[in-house]
Design an enzyme around this catalytic site. Structure first.
Site, PDB file in Angstrom:
ATOM      1  N   ASN A  33       0.880  -1.170   0.000  1.00 14.27           N
ATOM      2  CA  ASN A  33       0.000   0.000   0.000  1.00 14.27           C
ATOM      3  C   ASN A  33       0.918   1.221   0.000  1.00 14.27           C
ATOM      4  OD1 ASN A  33      -1.816   2.036   0.458  1.00 14.27           O
ATOM      5  ND2 ASN A  33      -2.349   1.399   2.544  1.00 14.27           N
ATOM      6  N   TRP A  34       1.080   1.787  -1.185  1.00 11.03           N
ATOM      7  CA  TRP A  34       2.032   2.900  -1.303  1.00 11.03           C
ATOM      8  C   TRP A  34       1.518   4.182  -0.659  1.00 11.03           C
ATOM      9  CZ3 TRP A  34       4.479   3.075  -6.921  1.00 11.03           C
ATOM     10  CH2 TRP A  34       5.159   1.866  -7.161  1.00 11.03           C
ATOM     11  N   LYS A  35       0.221   4.230  -0.368  1.00 12.12           N
ATOM     12  CA  LYS A  35      -0.405   5.447   0.183  1.00 12.12           C
ATOM     13  C   LYS A  35      -0.106   6.629  -0.740  1.00 12.12           C
ATOM     14  CE  LYS A  35      -0.240   3.328   4.667  1.00 12.12           C
ATOM     15  NZ  LYS A  35      -0.242   3.440   6.103  1.00 12.12           N
ATOM     16  N   HIS A  59      -9.666   1.452   4.466  1.00  9.78           N
ATOM     17  CA  HIS A  59      -8.407   1.619   5.207  1.00  9.78           C
ATOM     18  C   HIS A  59      -8.646   2.577   6.374  1.00  9.78           C
ATOM     19  CE1 HIS A  59      -4.338   2.755   6.241  1.00  9.78           C
ATOM     20  NE2 HIS A  59      -3.965   1.626   5.673  1.00  9.78           N
ATOM     21  N   GLU A 110      -7.017   4.925   7.503  1.00 10.26           N
ATOM     22  CA  GLU A 110      -6.757   6.345   7.198  1.00 10.26           C
ATOM     23  C   GLU A 110      -7.957   6.966   6.481  1.00 10.26           C
ATOM     24  OE1 GLU A 110      -2.986   5.664   5.310  1.00 10.26           O
ATOM     25  OE2 GLU A 110      -2.133   5.166   7.264  1.00 10.26           O
ATOM     26  N   GLU A 116      -5.865  -4.810  10.286  1.00  8.92           N
ATOM     27  CA  GLU A 116      -4.873  -3.778  10.544  1.00  8.92           C
ATOM     28  C   GLU A 116      -5.210  -3.047  11.843  1.00  8.92           C
ATOM     29  OE1 GLU A 116      -2.689  -2.689   6.671  1.00  8.92           O
ATOM     30  OE2 GLU A 116      -4.283  -1.245   6.978  1.00  8.92           O
ATOM     31  N   GLY A 131       1.952   2.451  10.686  1.00  8.72           N
ATOM     32  CA  GLY A 131       2.899   3.548  10.531  1.00  8.72           C
ATOM     33  C   GLY A 131       3.540   3.991  11.836  1.00  8.72           C
ATOM     34  N   SER A 170       2.922  -1.955  10.298  1.00  7.78           N
ATOM     35  CA  SER A 170       4.375  -2.013  10.563  1.00  7.78           C
ATOM     36  C   SER A 170       4.978  -3.385  10.272  1.00  7.78           C
ATOM     37  CB  SER A 170       4.684  -1.571  12.001  1.00  7.78           C
ATOM     38  OG  SER A 170       4.247  -0.226  12.204  1.00  7.78           O
ATOM     39  N   GLY A 195       2.648  -1.046   4.207  1.00  5.36           N
ATOM     40  CA  GLY A 195       2.774   0.359   3.848  1.00  5.36           C
ATOM     41  C   GLY A 195       4.234   0.731   3.638  1.00  5.36           C
ATOM     42  N   GLY A 196       4.846   1.301   4.672  1.00  2.57           N
ATOM     43  CA  GLY A 196       6.207   1.836   4.577  1.00  2.57           C
ATOM     44  C   GLY A 196       7.205   0.903   3.911  1.00  2.57           C
TER      45      GLY A 196
HETATM   46  P1  PGA Z   1       2.516   0.412   7.563  1.00  2.37           P
HETATM   47  O1  PGA Z   1       1.095   0.617   6.880  1.00  2.37           O
HETATM   48  O2  PGA Z   1       3.077  -0.881   7.057  1.00  2.37           O
HETATM   49  O3  PGA Z   1       3.322   1.599   7.126  1.00  2.37           O
HETATM   50  O4  PGA Z   1       2.284   0.371   9.038  1.00  2.37           O
HETATM   51  C1  PGA Z   1       0.236  -0.483   6.673  1.00  2.37           C
HETATM   52  C2  PGA Z   1      -1.061  -0.005   6.077  1.00  2.37           C
HETATM   53  O5  PGA Z   1      -1.544   1.065   6.474  1.00  2.37           O
HETATM   54  O6  PGA Z   1      -1.632  -0.647   5.186  1.00  2.37           O
END
Ligand code: PGA
Length: 271
Positions: free
Chosen positions: A28-30, A113, A115, A185, A191, A231, A252-253
């Site tokens: 998930n590149w966001k 998600h 977010e 999640e 994050g 994470s 994500g990251g």
């Molecule tokens: P993260 O994000 O790996 O940076 O914690 C995961 C996500 O939000 O899908």
């Protein structure tokens, strides 16, 4: 999980089979990567992912979808978007429909998600509508659920997760569910560098499978891919992915660096 007593009264099933499900590792590149940066990342990732024993997906910003579809054509890397609207078309400024994504060649879409729920007012009702629209367009939704820290600390993780699953998938048939992935999640782990322990991830993923068994029956529940996200990184992926009910990851990251993402892909392949 909290030590508070569980409010779920059904008999728990111990799902032991893992290899009947395909592991799916999705990045998930966001809101990251310009077009040239996306080209570089995908070009670097392609050789590293080509022998993957799991499904590999990159969920990129809308502006990179065409680039990603073009650069991954003929490879084992699938492309996903990070949201879609529930209407087919209309006066929804700034939104993108499921049909528009399908037309570009997208296969997956992340929905619900945290977010989106936290910053953009998405609710279980809109997640449900978006999931239905995505399925109707022939996309595979990756539906995210997860508890906030204070919900976990208040001992209501299971209530929160069960409510999200029931509402997000309301009116969705078993056949349709087979085209969905669920991403667990925990919001406190996204994050933050605070990963859920492998046991915490397994506990909730197993619980989700039990909720699905209650809604759709055991045969369906044991075939659904359930990812962990929050994470997950090159260092902790192997342990998380070795758990029976953790069938993959939403990353994500760590998906923004090709070698790290490849290490996670390999962990799923071996897991
Ligand atoms: P993260 O994000 O790996 O940076 O914690 C995961 C996500 O939000 O899908």
């Amino acid at each position: 999980m909290s030590s508070a007593p569980s409010v779920m009264l059904f008999e728990r099933i111990d799902f032991m089979k893992k290899d009947i499900r395909r592991a799916v590792i999705a990045g998930n590149w966001k809101m990251n990567k310009t077009r040239p940066e996306a080209e570089t990342l995908i070009t670097d990732l392609k050789p590293l992912a080509e022998n993957a024993g799991c499904e590999v997906v990159i969920c990129v910003p809308f502006t990179n979808l065409e680039t990603a579809v073009r650069l991954t054509a003929g490879t084992n890397i699938k492309v996903g978007a990070q949201n879609c609207h529930f209407a087919k078309s209309g006066a929804y400024t700034g939104e993108i429909s499921a049909d528009m994504l399908k037309e570009v060649g997208v296969e997956y879409v992340v929905l619900g998600h945290s977010e989106r729920r936290q910053y953009f007012g998405e609710t279980d009702e809109t997640v449900n509508k978006r999931t239905k629209a995505a399925l109707e367009a022939g996309l595979k939704p990756i539906v995210c659920v997860g508890e906030l820290l204070w919900e976990r600390e208040s001992g209501i993780t299971e209530e929160v997760i069960s409510r999200q699953i029931k509402l997000d998938f309301a009116g969705i048939s078993a056949d349709e569910l087979m085209n969905c992935i669920i991403a667990y999640e925990p919001v406190w782990a996204i994050g933050t560098g605070k990963t859920a322990t492998a046991d915490q991830a397994e506990e909730v993923c197993a619980f989700i499978r039990n909720v699905l068994a209650g809604l759709y029956g055991t045969d369906v529940a044991e075939k659904i891919t359930i990812q962990y996200g929050g994470s997950m990184n090159a260092g902790n992926a192997a342990e998380l992915l070795s758990k029976t009910n953790v069938d993959g990851g939403l990353i994500g990251g760590a998906s923004l660096k090709a070698p790290d993402f490849a290490t996670i892909i390999n962990a799923a392949t071996n897991g």
